[in-house]
Every structure is written in structure tokens, then in C-alpha cells.
Design a protein around this motif. Structure first.
Motif, PDB file in Angstrom:
ATOM      1  N   ALA A 103       8.000 -33.395   7.341  1.00 60.28           N
ATOM      2  CA  ALA A 103       7.983 -32.341   6.260  1.00 60.28           C
ATOM      3  C   ALA A 103       9.210 -31.942   6.034  1.00 60.28           C
ATOM      4  N   GLY A 104      10.365 -31.974   6.963  1.00 62.33           N
ATOM      5  CA  GLY A 104      11.350 -31.199   6.769  1.00 62.33           C
ATOM      6  C   GLY A 104      12.721 -32.239   6.984  1.00 62.33           C
ATOM      7  N   THR A 105      12.518 -33.597   6.688  1.00 68.35           N
ATOM      8  CA  THR A 105      13.666 -34.389   7.143  1.00 68.35           C
ATOM      9  C   THR A 105      15.081 -34.215   6.474  1.00 68.35           C
ATOM     10  N   SER A 106      14.906 -33.625   4.885  1.00 68.91           N
ATOM     11  CA  SER A 106      16.260 -33.442   4.475  1.00 68.91           C
ATOM     12  C   SER A 106      16.853 -32.178   5.039  1.00 68.91           C
ATOM     13  N   LEU A 107      16.187 -31.313   5.698  1.00 75.84           N
ATOM     14  CA  LEU A 107      16.638 -30.017   6.197  1.00 75.84           C
ATOM     15  C   LEU A 107      17.660 -30.308   7.317  1.00 75.84           C
ATOM     16  N   PHE A 108      17.320 -31.468   8.036  1.00 74.51           N
ATOM     17  CA  PHE A 108      17.904 -31.773   9.469  1.00 74.51           C
ATOM     18  C   PHE A 108      19.152 -32.510   9.150  1.00 74.51           C
ATOM     19  N   ALA A 109      19.525 -33.085   8.070  1.00 71.41           N
ATOM     20  CA  ALA A 109      20.388 -33.951   7.649  1.00 71.41           C
ATOM     21  C   ALA A 109      21.781 -33.464   8.152  1.00 71.41           C
ATOM     22  N   ASN A 110      22.668 -34.239   8.842  1.00 72.49           N
ATOM     23  CA  ASN A 110      23.989 -33.746   9.125  1.00 72.49           C
ATOM     24  C   ASN A 110      24.091 -32.773  10.105  1.00 72.49           C
ATOM     25  N   LYS A 111      23.018 -32.019  10.690  1.00 67.82           N
ATOM     26  CA  LYS A 111      23.070 -30.987  11.447  1.00 67.82           C
ATOM     27  C   LYS A 111      22.841 -31.829  12.840  1.00 67.82           C
ATOM     28  N   PRO A 112      23.820 -31.218  13.753  1.00 71.01           N
ATOM     29  CA  PRO A 112      23.680 -31.776  15.253  1.00 71.01           C
ATOM     30  C   PRO A 112      22.565 -31.604  15.818  1.00 71.01           C
ATOM     31  N   GLY A 113      21.894 -32.743  16.592  1.00 67.15           N
ATOM     32  CA  GLY A 113      20.792 -32.578  17.624  1.00 67.15           C
ATOM     33  C   GLY A 113      21.021 -33.014  18.923  1.00 67.15           C
ATOM     34  N   ALA A 114      20.053 -32.514  19.780  1.00 68.28           N
ATOM     35  CA  ALA A 114      20.220 -32.918  21.178  1.00 68.28           C
ATOM     36  C   ALA A 114      18.669 -32.693  21.734  1.00 68.28           C
ATOM     37  N   GLY A 115      18.344 -33.815  22.565  1.00 69.10           N
ATOM     38  CA  GLY A 115      17.384 -33.726  23.489  1.00 69.10           C
ATOM     39  C   GLY A 115      17.533 -33.148  24.879  1.00 69.10           C
ATOM     40  N   VAL A 116      16.707 -32.437  25.685  1.00 69.95           N
ATOM     41  CA  VAL A 116      16.723 -32.171  26.993  1.00 69.95           C
ATOM     42  C   VAL A 116      15.404 -32.378  27.595  1.00 69.95           C
ATOM     43  N   VAL A 117      15.448 -33.092  28.781  1.00 67.22           N
ATOM     44  CA  VAL A 117      14.341 -33.210  29.461  1.00 67.22           C
ATOM     45  C   VAL A 117      14.291 -32.955  30.959  1.00 67.22           C
ATOM     46  N   MET A 140      21.252 -37.438  11.684  1.00 71.89           N
ATOM     47  CA  MET A 140      21.711 -36.239  12.482  1.00 71.89           C
ATOM     48  C   MET A 140      22.711 -36.763  13.618  1.00 71.89           C
ATOM     49  N   PRO A 141      23.969 -36.152  13.738  1.00 70.99           N
ATOM     50  CA  PRO A 141      24.793 -36.387  14.883  1.00 70.99           C
ATOM     51  C   PRO A 141      24.246 -36.075  16.250  1.00 70.99           C
ATOM     52  N   ILE A 142      24.444 -37.288  17.322  1.00 72.57           N
ATOM     53  CA  ILE A 142      23.566 -36.581  18.303  1.00 72.57           C
ATOM     54  C   ILE A 142      24.548 -36.112  19.228  1.00 72.57           C
ATOM     55  N   VAL A 143      24.229 -35.039  19.867  1.00 72.45           N
ATOM     56  CA  VAL A 143      25.194 -34.499  20.816  1.00 72.45           C
ATOM     57  C   VAL A 143      24.801 -34.973  22.272  1.00 72.45           C
ATOM     58  N   SER A 144      26.171 -35.409  22.962  1.00 70.02           N
ATOM     59  CA  SER A 144      25.778 -35.863  24.413  1.00 70.02           C
ATOM     60  C   SER A 144      26.435 -34.977  25.347  1.00 70.02           C
TER      61      SER A 144
END
Length: 206
Positions: A103-117, A140-144
């Protein structure tokens, strides 16, 4: 600048929350505002594949997805946290992310994202990989960090003893803050965001 951290665990203050809190604390130290969004225990429906969200700008199922979707424009970066269930992300979080990103693909573009488990023992790598796929399809740039973004423990108290895992979370917070500041500095210097071509849709049936 602000980062939204989504706790995809049904437990409001469990292992995943402990990991996200460590990331949030480091972000705050670096001058980045944070908010933790709790997915909660209420059911989250899967995607109906109706595509109505592309016209409405929101999902036709009115639950936590629309609540989060309304917040997305306010934030500059995102961290999605999940417990590991059967070597995968939590089912309700997967449903949530399917609908949120569609629903919000364009809203996330070029904003950094990261997953945590967070996991007791095994399955972290596959769950982590699952979360990262939402970022790689959304520009989205992925933050490591200095290790894969995972903590170990059966409860919050055990995660608090995972010194390596907590260090990984802190480094993730620092790296996220650094990237956000670099993006901000780039904008101030007149560096434009990457140009996006009109999407080409193909399949393998001719």
C-alpha cells in the motif's frame, strides 16, 4: 530526523522490544528521534490482493496497517523487529509488512531500513533474510551492523545478558544515525535523490 521502530512481537516488553529499545537508545544519543510502534496481540489479516490500496492510499482492512501507514511520511528511517517462529518472522508481522509495503511502497523509497530478529537459538538468519526483502524491493538503503541484527534469549532478562547481541543493536543505531545524517547533508548540498524510471512489469508467459 526520526526513526520508527516496529515491534512485531505479540509481547509488548519481551525479547524483540529489548533489542529495539537498545537501538532506539543509541539513536537518541545520536540526536535522532524515535518511536516504537507495537503491533500487539490483535489479529492482522493477510493481503486480499484486491489492489484497492493503490487507488485509496490505504488498505481496505482497517487495522494496525493503516495506523502505521499514516505514520510513515513522518519518519526518515525504519527498523522492523520480529521474534523467530519456525525459522521465519512472526506470521502477524509478515501479514502486516505485506500490506504495509504494497500500500505504501512509494512512501518508503530512499529511506533507510533495517530488520532485527530475536530468537532462543536457531532460525535467526532466515528470518532476518525475510525482513530484508521488503527493503530491497522498495528502493531502500539497508542499514547493517557489525554482525547480523539478532539477539538471543527466551525472555527479556536473557536478552539483556546477550552482550554481543546488544552491542550489535547499538552499532546498528549508530550506523542508522550516520546514514540519516549523510542523506540530510547530501540534500543540503543539492544532491538529488536517484531518478526512478517508470516501472516495467513482465512475466514469463508469452
Amino acid at each position: 530526523m526520526k526513526v520508527l521502530l516496529v515491534n512485531g512481537s505479540p509481547n509488548a516488553h519481551g525479547c524483540t522490544f529489548t533489542a529495539l529499545s537498545e537501538v532506539a537508545a543509541e539513536l537518541e544519543k545520536q540526536g535522532i528521534g524515535t518511536q516504537i510502534f507495537q503491533l500487539g496481540k490483535d489479529p492482522v489479516a493477510g493481503c486480499r490482493a484486491c489492489r484497492a490500496c493503490r487507488k485509496l492510499g490505504r488498505c481496505v482492512v482497517n487495522d494496525k496497517v493503516n495506523e502505521a501507514l499514516a505514520l510513515v511520511p513522518e519518519f526518515d528511517g525504519f527498523v522492523f523487529g520480529s521474534p523467530v517462529y519456525y525459522a521465519s518472522a512472526a506470521g502477524q508481522l509478515s501479514c502486516f509488512l505485506d500490506r504495509l509495503f504494497f500500500a505504501g511502497t512509494s512512501l518508503f523509497a530512499n529511506k533507510p531500513g533495517a530488520g532485527v530478529v530475536s530468537c532462543r537459538r536457531g532460525g535467526a538468519a532466515t528470518a532476518f533474510d525475510e525482513l530484508n526483502k521488503y527493503f530491497t524491493i522498495s528502493n531502500m538503503p539497508i542499514v547493517s551492523s557489525n554482525y547480523w541484527n539478532q539477539v538471543h534469549g527466551s525472555c527479556a532478562e536473557e536478552v539483556a545478558q546477550d552482550l554481543e547481541g546488544l552491542q550489535t543493536m547499538r552499532q546498528l543505531g549508530r550506523n542508522m544515525a550516520w546514514l540519516l545524517k549523510c542523506i540530510e547533508a547530501g540534500k543540503a548540498a543539492g544532491i538529488a535523490m536517484p531518478e526512478t524510471e517508470e516501472r516495467i512489469w513482465t512475466n514469463f508467459v508469452r
